[in-house]
Scaffold this active site. Structure first.
Site, mmCIF file in Angstrom:
data_model
loop_
_atom_site.group_PDB
_atom_site.id
_atom_site.type_symbol
_atom_site.label_atom_id
_atom_site.label_comp_id
_atom_site.label_asym_id
_atom_site.label_seq_id
_atom_site.Cartn_x
_atom_site.Cartn_y
_atom_site.Cartn_z
ATOM 1 N N SER A 132 64.431 -23.380 -21.827
ATOM 2 C CA SER A 132 65.339 -22.429 -22.494
ATOM 3 C C SER A 132 66.656 -22.452 -21.737
ATOM 4 C CB SER A 132 64.732 -21.023 -22.403
ATOM 5 O OG SER A 132 65.685 -20.044 -22.737
ATOM 6 N N TYR B 176 60.542 -13.649 -18.351
ATOM 7 C CA TYR B 176 60.899 -14.849 -19.127
ATOM 8 C C TYR B 176 61.822 -15.764 -18.321
ATOM 9 C CZ TYR B 176 62.311 -17.495 -23.333
ATOM 10 O OH TYR B 176 62.557 -18.480 -24.263
#
Ligand code: NAD
Length: 251
Positions: A133, A146
């Site tokens: 990501s 995350y």
């Protein structure tokens, strides 16, 4: 159809980016193994469309990953894509969400890799592609687990790349910015609460504000990169963290 004769396992491929990658690998001839949750009838339809098998193992546990890898058999292309998000201020972040996100978004990729590598070494060819990501390179507030997991994913990928390079196995991250999938849709209510914003403000001032293009990344663009990484032309792309984020991490 350059992937004919190769088996590709894509974790978290019943939805979103993983499904897009599975479709793209299938269109190049790979035998695809799907993983992830969802409606049984929908998943059966996907299996028919892609001539795929589906293994619904829960990858938030080591036992679940071991079950997946035992059922999947020899894997030539391993795509670690399953992931989840939780948005909350650090002092309110539920510890069980932290544990689950680290387990699913990071540890599962270690466990799939350790179990897939022996076959890849024996075959003298392999591709490990990790959906990281933009959050593997930069942070946003309220996403502690995350961001930590995705930074870890980038480190794991580099280590795999160094260890496996001489075996004709590459390991790379693809790092998308915001892609319109259920994962993004589902974080909007919590982001509204954490930042005291309306839905529209979250869309424009939090999500698209990050991307200089002011556009969401398309699933197909991420899938095309995964396919490219499987090609012989990509054999020297190893340990890379390939951003597809409209320029977000250029800042
Ligand atoms: P999604 O919610 O559409 O898909 C997630 C997939 O993971 C689904 O198939 C789901 O069933 C599966 N999954 C969830 N929990 C699981 C578990 N415990 N065990 C096995 N499978 C499980 O999300 P997405 O946006 O397609 O995300 C896919 C990956 O892309 C994630 O790793 C995510 O972090 C990453 N990513 C997404 C974006 C984005 O903007 N959507 C951006 C960058 C990175």
């Amino acid at each position: 159809m350059f992937l004919q004769g190769k088996r590709a396992l894509v974790t978290g491929s019943t939805s979103g980016i993983g499904l897009g990658i599975a479709r793209a690998l299938h269109s190049e001839g790979a035998e695809v193994v799907l993983n992830g949750f969802g409606d049984e009838a929908e998943i059966a339809k996907l299996c028919e469309e892609l001539g795929a098998t589906h293994i619904g193992a829960d990858l938030a546990s080591v036992a679940g990953v071991e079950e997946l890898m035992a059922k999947a058999g020899a894997v030539d292309v391993l795509v670690n894509n399953a992931g989840m998000q939780h948005v909350a201020p650090v002092e309110e972040f539920p510890p069980e969400k932290w544990e689950m996100i680290i387990a699913l978004n990071l540890s599962s990729a270690f466990h799939t890799a350790r179990l897939a590598v022996p076959h890849m070494k024996q075959a003298g060819w392999g591709r490990i592609i990790n959906t990281a990501s933009a959050h593997s390179l930069t942070a946003s507030p309220f996403k502690s687990a995350y961001v930590a997991a995705k930074h870890g994913m980038a480190g794991l990928t580099k280590t795999l790349a160094l260890e496996l390079a001489e075996h004709n196995i590459t390991a790379n991250c693809i790092s998308p910015g915001y892609v319109w999938t259920p994962l993004v849709e589902n974080q909007i209510p919590d982001t509204m609460a954490a930042r005291n914003m309306t839905r529209e403000q979250v869309m424009n001032d939090v999500l698209l504000a990050k991307q200089p293009t002011k556009k969401f990344v398309q699933i197909e663009e991420v899938a095309a990169m995964a396919v490219f990484l499987c090609r012989d032309d990509a054999q020297n792309i190893n340990g890379a963290n390939l951003s597809i984020d409209g320029g977000w991490t250029a800042e």
